[in-house]
Design a protein around this motif. Structure first.
Motif, PDB file in Angstrom:
ATOM      1  N   ILE A  99       0.920  -1.335   0.063  1.00  0.00           N
ATOM      2  CA  ILE A  99      -0.188  -0.110  -0.133  1.00  0.00           C
ATOM      3  C   ILE A  99       0.701   1.118  -0.024  1.00  0.00           C
ATOM      4  CG2 ILE A  99      -1.841   1.278   1.115  1.00  0.00           C
ATOM      5  CD1 ILE A  99      -1.992  -1.703   2.866  1.00  0.00           C
ATOM      6  N   ILE A 100       0.857   1.975  -0.926  1.00  0.00           N
ATOM      7  CA  ILE A 100       1.453   3.379  -0.971  1.00  0.00           C
ATOM      8  C   ILE A 100       0.357   4.393  -0.744  1.00  0.00           C
ATOM      9  CG2 ILE A 100       2.963   4.901  -2.536  1.00  0.00           C
ATOM     10  CD1 ILE A 100       3.653   2.071  -3.931  1.00  0.00           C
ATOM     11  N   THR A 101       0.733   5.280   0.246  1.00  0.00           N
ATOM     12  CA  THR A 101      -0.227   6.558   0.617  1.00  0.00           C
ATOM     13  C   THR A 101       0.544   7.562   0.254  1.00  0.00           C
ATOM     14  OG1 THR A 101       0.588   6.542   2.913  1.00  0.00           O
ATOM     15  CG2 THR A 101      -1.286   5.198   2.437  1.00  0.00           C
ATOM     16  N   GLN A 102      -0.349   8.823  -0.024  1.00  0.00           N
ATOM     17  CA  GLN A 102       0.077  10.065  -0.145  1.00  0.00           C
ATOM     18  C   GLN A 102       0.136  10.879   1.169  1.00  0.00           C
ATOM     19  OE1 GLN A 102      -1.675  11.528  -3.552  1.00  0.00           O
ATOM     20  NE2 GLN A 102      -0.982  10.055  -4.876  1.00  0.00           N
ATOM     21  N   ARG A 103      -0.471  10.384   2.220  1.00  0.00           N
ATOM     22  CA  ARG A 103      -0.649  11.411   3.251  1.00  0.00           C
ATOM     23  C   ARG A 103      -0.364  10.465   4.559  1.00  0.00           C
ATOM     24  NH1 ARG A 103      -5.612  10.384   5.680  1.00  0.00           N
ATOM     25  NH2 ARG A 103      -6.997   8.939   4.463  1.00  0.00           N
ATOM     26  N   ASP A 104      -0.640  11.098   5.582  1.00  0.00           N
ATOM     27  CA  ASP A 104      -0.269  10.285   6.923  1.00  0.00           C
ATOM     28  C   ASP A 104      -1.198   8.838   6.943  1.00  0.00           C
ATOM     29  OD1 ASP A 104       0.274   9.846   9.623  1.00  0.00           O
ATOM     30  OD2 ASP A 104      -1.619  10.791  10.390  1.00  0.00           O
ATOM     31  N   ALA A 105      -0.536   7.984   7.201  1.00  0.00           N
ATOM     32  CA  ALA A 105      -1.120   6.530   7.236  1.00  0.00           C
ATOM     33  C   ALA A 105      -1.147   5.972   8.763  1.00  0.00           C
ATOM     34  CB  ALA A 105      -0.240   5.599   6.297  1.00  0.00           C
ATOM     35  N   THR A 106      -1.237   6.801   9.536  1.00  0.00           N
ATOM     36  CA  THR A 106      -1.151   6.385  11.131  1.00  0.00           C
ATOM     37  C   THR A 106      -2.404   5.514  11.316  1.00  0.00           C
ATOM     38  OG1 THR A 106       0.048   8.292  11.532  1.00  0.00           O
ATOM     39  CG2 THR A 106      -0.837   7.065  13.606  1.00  0.00           C
ATOM     40  N   SER A 107      -3.801   6.061  10.912  1.00  0.00           N
ATOM     41  CA  SER A 107      -5.014   5.457  11.249  1.00  0.00           C
ATOM     42  C   SER A 107      -4.843   3.832  10.459  1.00  0.00           C
ATOM     43  CB  SER A 107      -5.893   6.501  10.501  1.00  0.00           C
ATOM     44  OG  SER A 107      -7.244   5.788  10.713  1.00  0.00           O
ATOM     45  N   LEU A 108      -4.611   3.925   9.090  1.00  0.00           N
ATOM     46  CA  LEU A 108      -4.419   2.799   8.474  1.00  0.00           C
ATOM     47  C   LEU A 108      -3.401   1.616   9.056  1.00  0.00           C
ATOM     48  CD1 LEU A 108      -5.451   0.900   5.974  1.00  0.00           C
ATOM     49  CD2 LEU A 108      -3.680   2.141   4.760  1.00  0.00           C
ATOM     50  N   ILE A 109      -2.470   2.026   9.319  1.00  0.00           N
ATOM     51  CA  ILE A 109      -1.323   1.073   9.992  1.00  0.00           C
ATOM     52  C   ILE A 109      -1.966   1.022  11.299  1.00  0.00           C
ATOM     53  CG2 ILE A 109       0.870   1.195  11.152  1.00  0.00           C
ATOM     54  CD1 ILE A 109       1.669   3.135   9.083  1.00  0.00           C
ATOM     55  N   GLY A 110      -2.547   1.649  12.220  1.00  0.00           N
ATOM     56  CA  GLY A 110      -3.064   1.284  13.410  1.00  0.00           C
ATOM     57  C   GLY A 110      -4.472   0.237  13.136  1.00  0.00           C
ATOM     58  N   THR A 111      -5.039   0.334  12.280  1.00  0.00           N
ATOM     59  CA  THR A 111      -6.463  -0.582  12.072  1.00  0.00           C
ATOM     60  C   THR A 111      -5.778  -1.764  11.406  1.00  0.00           C
ATOM     61  OG1 THR A 111      -7.648   1.384  11.420  1.00  0.00           O
ATOM     62  CG2 THR A 111      -8.330  -0.753  10.431  1.00  0.00           C
ATOM     63  N   LEU A 112      -4.839  -1.741  10.618  1.00  0.00           N
ATOM     64  CA  LEU A 112      -4.299  -3.174  10.240  1.00  0.00           C
ATOM     65  C   LEU A 112      -3.649  -4.050  11.323  1.00  0.00           C
ATOM     66  CD1 LEU A 112      -2.611  -2.194   6.655  1.00  0.00           C
ATOM     67  CD2 LEU A 112      -4.946  -3.664   7.290  1.00  0.00           C
ATOM     68  N   ARG A 113      -2.884  -3.234  12.142  1.00  0.00           N
ATOM     69  CA  ARG A 113      -2.193  -3.923  13.086  1.00  0.00           C
ATOM     70  C   ARG A 113      -3.166  -4.476  14.578  1.00  0.00           C
ATOM     71  NH1 ARG A 113       3.266  -0.098  13.660  1.00  0.00           N
ATOM     72  NH2 ARG A 113       4.256  -1.358  12.187  1.00  0.00           N
ATOM     73  N   SER A 114      -4.323  -3.562  14.582  1.00  0.00           N
ATOM     74  CA  SER A 114      -5.401  -4.125  15.601  1.00  0.00           C
ATOM     75  C   SER A 114      -6.102  -5.105  15.092  1.00  0.00           C
ATOM     76  CB  SER A 114      -6.173  -2.746  15.981  1.00  0.00           C
ATOM     77  OG  SER A 114      -7.012  -2.231  14.912  1.00  0.00           O
ATOM     78  N   SER A 115      -6.149  -5.229  13.827  1.00  0.00           N
ATOM     79  CA  SER A 115      -6.779  -6.369  13.214  1.00  0.00           C
ATOM     80  C   SER A 115      -6.007  -7.669  13.233  1.00  0.00           C
ATOM     81  CB  SER A 115      -7.313  -6.103  11.865  1.00  0.00           C
ATOM     82  OG  SER A 115      -8.208  -5.103  11.709  1.00  0.00           O
ATOM     83  N   GLY A 116      -4.836  -7.454  13.771  1.00  0.00           N
ATOM     84  CA  GLY A 116      -3.931  -8.615  13.752  1.00  0.00           C
ATOM     85  C   GLY A 116      -2.834  -8.955  12.620  1.00  0.00           C
ATOM     86  N   TYR A 117      -3.087  -8.111  11.678  1.00  0.00           N
ATOM     87  CA  TYR A 117      -2.066  -8.088  10.727  1.00  0.00           C
ATOM     88  C   TYR A 117      -0.766  -7.683  10.926  1.00  0.00           C
ATOM     89  CZ  TYR A 117      -6.298  -9.116   7.954  1.00  0.00           C
ATOM     90  OH  TYR A 117      -7.363  -9.516   7.380  1.00  0.00           O
ATOM     91  N   GLY A 118       0.346  -8.348  10.458  1.00  0.00           N
ATOM     92  CA  GLY A 118       1.886  -7.677  10.593  1.00  0.00           C
ATOM     93  C   GLY A 118       2.105  -6.518   9.549  1.00  0.00           C
ATOM     94  N   VAL A 119       2.620  -5.635   9.894  1.00  0.00           N
ATOM     95  CA  VAL A 119       2.558  -4.415   9.180  1.00  0.00           C
ATOM     96  C   VAL A 119       3.999  -4.031   9.118  1.00  0.00           C
ATOM     97  CG1 VAL A 119       1.786  -1.862   8.754  1.00  0.00           C
ATOM     98  CG2 VAL A 119       0.207  -3.730   9.404  1.00  0.00           C
ATOM     99  N   THR A 120       4.602  -3.642   7.971  1.00  0.00           N
ATOM    100  CA  THR A 120       5.936  -3.055   7.961  1.00  0.00           C
ATOM    101  C   THR A 120       5.779  -1.956   7.022  1.00  0.00           C
ATOM    102  OG1 THR A 120       7.328  -5.198   7.680  1.00  0.00           O
ATOM    103  CG2 THR A 120       8.431  -3.261   6.937  1.00  0.00           C
TER     104      THR A 120
END
Length: 192
Positions: A99-120
């Protein structure tokens, strides 16, 4: 049984369904080969070719019956379609979602991590300016969930999905972990 009913109805139906079966098995076999499953792929290949031989044998035994040709071709087409449906339903293996974002991705990263997905996450610089590149490796059956979250939180984000042949370690949602998945991960970690 009337010879006309057999040659014009039953035999073409047999050929049609035999082709559906062998092409569907062929689709699954190719997927297993791509995933490196060296025992399951040849087993499917054996049955695929056995069914194909039965169907083609009936074509050559009744070479003047053109209805059989239509049944053969129709079965091939239907088998491709059904093979794709079966593969989508099974959704074997892993995929990487980039996923490539053009703005702050804090919310997306937090949602993916809280859903249990590993995120780099990595900082990125694109034509539109700074952004983030987010990687997550998920089971293929979970790709629609990840994509849905991307659309909800960052609708303008670019994303791509690619199959993963092998992976070691990783963070996956615990509720979705199954014993089969744990055995597969251990199997691939051993390098077999």
């Amino acid at each position: 049984m009337d010879a006309w009913v057999f040659s014009s109805v039953l035999l073409p139906l047999f050929i049609f369904f035999a082709r559906i079966a062998d092409v569907t098995l062929g689709t699954m076999r190719i997927i297993l080969v791509n995933r490196g499953m060296k025992y399951a792929a040849p087993a499917l290949g054996f049955f695929e070719i056995l069914i194909w031989l039965l169907a083609i044998g009936q074509i050559f035994s009744n070479v003047t019956n053109y209805v059989n040709y239509v049944a053969y071709a129709s079965g091939f087409a239907a088998g491709n379609y059904i093979g794709i449906l079966v593969e989508e339903k099974i959704a074997m293996g892993l995929a990487v979602v980039r996923i490539i974002t053009q703005r702050d991705a804090t919310s997306l990263i937090g949602t993916l991590r809280s859903s249990g997905y590993g995120v780099t996450v990595m900082d990125a610089q694109g034509m539109a300016g700074p952004g983030k590149v987010i990687f997550t490796v998920v089971r293929r059956k979970n790709v629609p969930d990840v994509v849905r979250k991307v659309h909800e939180i960052s609708p303008k984000a670019f994303y791509s999905v690619e199959d993963v042949r092998h992976a070691a370690e990783g963070t996956f949602p615990q509720a979705m972990y199954q014993r089969r998945d744990i055995r597969l991960l251990k199997y691939f970690r051993k390098g077999k």
